[in-house]
Enzyme design. Structure first.
Site, short mmCIF file in Angstrom:
data_model
loop_
_atom_site.label_atom_id
_atom_site.label_comp_id
_atom_site.label_asym_id
_atom_site.label_seq_id
_atom_site.Cartn_x
_atom_site.Cartn_y
_atom_site.Cartn_z
N TYR A 131 40.92 -4.21 7.96
CA TYR A 131 41.15 -2.69 7.56
C TYR A 131 40.34 -1.77 8.59
O TYR A 131 39.23 -2.22 8.99
CB TYR A 131 40.51 -2.74 6.28
CG TYR A 131 40.62 -1.20 5.69
CD1 TYR A 131 41.70 -1.07 4.93
CD2 TYR A 131 39.67 -0.13 5.99
CE1 TYR A 131 41.89 0.28 4.41
CE2 TYR A 131 40.04 1.11 5.68
CZ TYR A 131 40.88 1.30 4.41
OH TYR A 131 41.20 2.57 4.09
N GLN A 146 44.45 0.70 -2.26
CA GLN A 146 45.73 0.23 -2.26
C GLN A 146 45.91 -0.75 -1.11
O GLN A 146 46.71 -1.71 -1.43
CB GLN A 146 46.70 1.25 -2.43
CG GLN A 146 46.63 2.14 -1.27
CD GLN A 146 45.89 3.31 -1.44
OE1 GLN A 146 45.09 3.58 -2.18
NE2 GLN A 146 46.27 4.61 -0.81
N ASN A 193 35.41 3.26 3.15
CA ASN A 193 34.85 4.12 2.06
C ASN A 193 34.43 3.12 0.82
O ASN A 193 34.68 2.11 0.82
CB ASN A 193 35.50 5.42 2.08
CG ASN A 193 36.98 4.99 1.04
OD1 ASN A 193 37.01 3.98 0.38
ND2 ASN A 193 37.74 6.12 1.25
N SER A 224 25.63 3.11 7.33
CA SER A 224 25.00 2.67 8.33
C SER A 224 23.66 3.06 8.41
O SER A 224 22.85 3.60 7.84
CB SER A 224 25.60 3.22 9.39
OG SER A 224 25.44 2.92 10.92
N GLN A 227 23.30 7.32 14.36
CA GLN A 227 23.95 6.74 13.26
C GLN A 227 23.73 7.62 12.12
O GLN A 227 24.58 7.46 11.34
CB GLN A 227 22.68 5.58 12.90
CG GLN A 227 22.76 4.43 13.81
CD GLN A 227 24.26 4.00 13.99
OE1 GLN A 227 24.70 3.21 13.10
NE2 GLN A 227 24.79 4.05 15.02
N HIS A 275 27.09 9.25 11.03
CA HIS A 275 28.11 8.36 10.53
C HIS A 275 28.28 8.74 9.23
O HIS A 275 29.50 8.77 8.70
CB HIS A 275 27.82 6.96 10.55
CG HIS A 275 28.23 6.13 11.50
ND1 HIS A 275 29.52 5.95 11.79
CD2 HIS A 275 27.39 5.31 12.67
CE1 HIS A 275 29.48 5.20 12.90
NE2 HIS A 275 28.26 4.99 13.22
N GLU A 301 20.59 -2.91 9.50
CA GLU A 301 22.18 -3.25 10.47
C GLU A 301 21.49 -3.05 11.86
O GLU A 301 22.02 -4.31 12.60
CB GLU A 301 22.95 -2.02 9.88
CG GLU A 301 24.16 -2.19 10.47
CD GLU A 301 25.01 -1.27 10.39
OE1 GLU A 301 26.44 -1.26 10.52
OE2 GLU A 301 24.46 -0.15 9.75
N HIS A 302 21.03 -2.12 12.50
CA HIS A 302 20.85 -2.08 13.81
C HIS A 302 19.38 -1.93 14.06
O HIS A 302 18.72 -0.97 13.31
CB HIS A 302 21.39 -0.74 14.46
CG HIS A 302 22.75 -0.84 14.23
ND1 HIS A 302 23.79 -0.05 13.22
CD2 HIS A 302 23.87 -1.38 14.91
CE1 HIS A 302 24.80 -0.05 13.37
NE2 HIS A 302 25.27 -0.97 14.18
N ASP A 327 28.26 -0.56 19.66
CA ASP A 327 28.94 -0.13 18.91
C ASP A 327 30.31 -0.43 19.59
O ASP A 327 31.62 -0.79 19.05
CB ASP A 327 28.90 1.18 18.49
CG ASP A 327 28.41 1.39 16.96
OD1 ASP A 327 27.97 0.14 16.44
OD2 ASP A 327 28.04 2.51 16.81
N GLU A 366 23.83 -40.10 -13.53
CA GLU A 366 24.38 -38.68 -14.10
C GLU A 366 25.19 -38.68 -15.15
O GLU A 366 25.95 -37.62 -15.24
CB GLU A 366 24.91 -37.82 -12.64
CG GLU A 366 23.84 -37.81 -11.40
CD GLU A 366 24.50 -36.89 -10.45
OE1 GLU A 366 25.76 -36.96 -10.37
OE2 GLU A 366 23.91 -36.17 -9.60
N HIS A 378 32.84 -42.64 -11.79
CA HIS A 378 32.74 -42.52 -10.43
C HIS A 378 31.97 -44.05 -10.03
O HIS A 378 32.43 -44.48 -8.93
CB HIS A 378 31.55 -41.44 -10.35
CG HIS A 378 31.99 -40.00 -10.24
ND1 HIS A 378 32.36 -39.34 -11.06
CD2 HIS A 378 31.84 -39.19 -9.31
CE1 HIS A 378 32.86 -38.31 -10.74
NE2 HIS A 378 32.51 -38.07 -9.69
#
Length: 427
Positions: free
Chosen positions: A121, A183, A206, A229, A251, A254, A319-320, A353, A407, A412
């Protein structure tokens, strides 16, 4: 930016974005409609959300090639060089199949197999993100995924952004669909008349994209549930305040919920960065987005020393992370939790990036405590290999049967004992 001088990082409890029930219900309905209505539902939602009436969903090779030709040559060169760096970095991540022979001639090992199909995506809307094409698709291609599918929402002109198509064309992605939002995630997960389903979905999006990925997880695999971010910069008195301010803003632009954090041992640097951020924010083209991030989410945290600063970093698990210190390599062993770590004054976050090679799809919301950036490992799976011999069964069978009976799994135990009766060592 808010100053924190007492080491209280309670703001971290508020950084996770919780979706309202209305949004979750809306996504549930979209997924159900796409599963029931297929292509017709995709086109209806594209008209409803994007204001575009699609004649077809798939982008042709000719359309992608035409977009490639419309991109300035200097940008194509940048895409090509970035793709080369990204591919080379991820080639080094490829895991291997292996086997070994151990006691009694037993053969153990693992078989590494690439996934059959992956959906990437790529966000659309007001911006174009060819870098997301490279970061999402190239590790899959390096891993050997047979079918890599790209989806991205059309722009107001009814077409996917030229930059996205150009990047896809450059690296050889042929299966591209001009559909976005929840969708698109539903279509990748369950398929329509035109779009065959995939085994895993990756890439940022998003809130609705994130919610859709969450809801289809289990029927397909996903990379992560990405939040806004984040950047944390651990700096000492040697850092350049102008450079630190610029990277915080990189950042902040963003998203209004992006989290820029400076952790520093120098009050003077903190004061200079604070002023510099305000000055640069006023002339930043995306100041309407970056402003709220700086004002409501941005933090300046004072640390007694770099050891305490590293402890704050590990609490944030950003994240960074930039280590803007005189000797970043000496600080690195103190860092346990960060998605991507940038060492030294010239390692600005945008280097990662776009260009350096490591992936920019990185864990957010503190998930760097347990998660890793997207990579080749994200697109393969491992199968265990076990080959037992008659000698191994004779030696270990009683222990296996005892374990099974403890067990409460008599079937088994009997399965092993039955084999032992017929093993060559008992003839």
């Amino acid at each position: 930016m808010e100053w924190i001088e007492n080491g209280n990082l309670s703001f971290l409890k508020k950084r996770k974005v919780e979706a309202k029930e209305e949004a979750q219900q809306s996504v549930r309905e979209i997924i159900a409609q796409v599963r029931a209505g297929g292509d017709k539902a995709l086109k209806a939602y594209t008209k409803q959300f994007d204001g575009i009436e699609l004649e077809k969903l798939r982008v042709s090779d000719e359309e992608a090639a035409a977009a490639y030709r419309r991109i300035p040559e200097e940008v194509i060169r940048a895409i090509r060089r970035a793709a080369k760096n990204i591919r080379a970095f991820h080639e080094k991540q490829k895991p291997s199949s292996w086997t070994e022979t151990v006691e009694y001639g037993v053969v153990l090992g693992q078989k590494v197999t690439a996934l059959d199909s992956v959906g990437v995506y790529v966000p659309g809307g007001t911006a174009s993100y060819p870098s997301s094409v490279l970061m999402g698709a190239l590790p899959a291609l390096v891993a050997g995924v047979g079918r890599v599918v790209l989806v991205s929402p059309p722009q107001k002109n009814g077409l996917i952004a030229d930059g996205v198509l150009a990047a896809a064309h450059e690296i050889g992605i042929k299966e591209i669909y001009q559909v976005g939002g929840a969708q698109a995630i539903a279509a990748l997960a369950y398929g329509t008349e035109t779009i065959r389903p995939v085994d895993k979905i990756v890439g940022p999006g998003n809130l609705y994209v994130m919610l859709a990925k969450k809801q289809v997880f289990g029927d397909v695999a996903i990379d992560s549930l990405a939040g806004p971010s984040e950047i944390a910069i651990l700096a000492d008195e040697t850092a350049h305040p102008e450079w630190v301010a610029a990277d915080l803003l990189s950042q902040a632009e963003h998203d209004k919920l992006s989290m820029p954090v400076l952790i520093t041992t120098s009050r003077q640097l903190a004061e200079e960065v604070d002023r510099e951020v305000d000055r640069r924010l006023a002339v930043l083209p995306r100041h309407e987005i970056a402003g709220p991030a700086i004002e409501t989410v941005g933090k300046i945290v004072l640390a007694a020393d770099l050891k305490e600063g590293a402890r704050f970093v590990n609490q944030i698990a950003p994240e960074h992370l930039e280590l803007a210190t005189a000797d970043p390599e000496s600080v690195l062993p103190l860092i346990r939790h960060a998605g991507a770590i940038f060492l030294g004054m010239y390692s600005s976050e945008p280097v990662g990036d776009y260009f350096a090679g490591p992936n920019h799809i990185i864990p957010t919301n503190g998930s760097a405590r347990y998660a890793s950036p997207l990579g080749v490992e994200s697109f393969v799976k491992r199968s265990s290999l076990i080959r037992y011999t008659d000698e191994a069964l004779k030696a270990n069978g009683p222990a296996i049967a005892a374990f099974a009976r403890f067990e409460g799994l008599e079937g088994h135990a009997r399965a092993v004992e039955e084999r032992m009766k017929g093993a060559a060592v008992h003839e």
